[in-house]
Design a protein around this motif. Sequence first.
Motif: not given
Length: 93
Positions: A51-72
């Motif tokens: 997930m850190i690698a995926m967020a680091a790959a965002m060119p403009q910056g931003g946020a990503a969330a990972r959900f478990e059992e329907g909750q962030p």
Amino acid sequence: MTWLDWTGAGGILIPVLLLAYYALRRTKSALEMCLKVFLQTRTEREQRATMIAMAAAMPQGGAAARFEEGQPAWLFYKSSEPGHRVIASREAA
């Protein structure tokens, strides 16, 4: 030979074998528990790195969330300013 000879000099061998059997069962369950914790920790570490690698790959910056059992469960944030590192937080979610 009598049956006492076969059972280990009057029945001493049977309690020793039962004690060894239960000791081995307890050792096996403790090892299984340690292995489960190790694998769970390693899996979580790999998922966090992905997930850190995926967020680091965002060119403009931003946020990503990972959900478990329907909750962030995890929040990953990358600043749009260069030079800042990606932040991963379980508590922020």
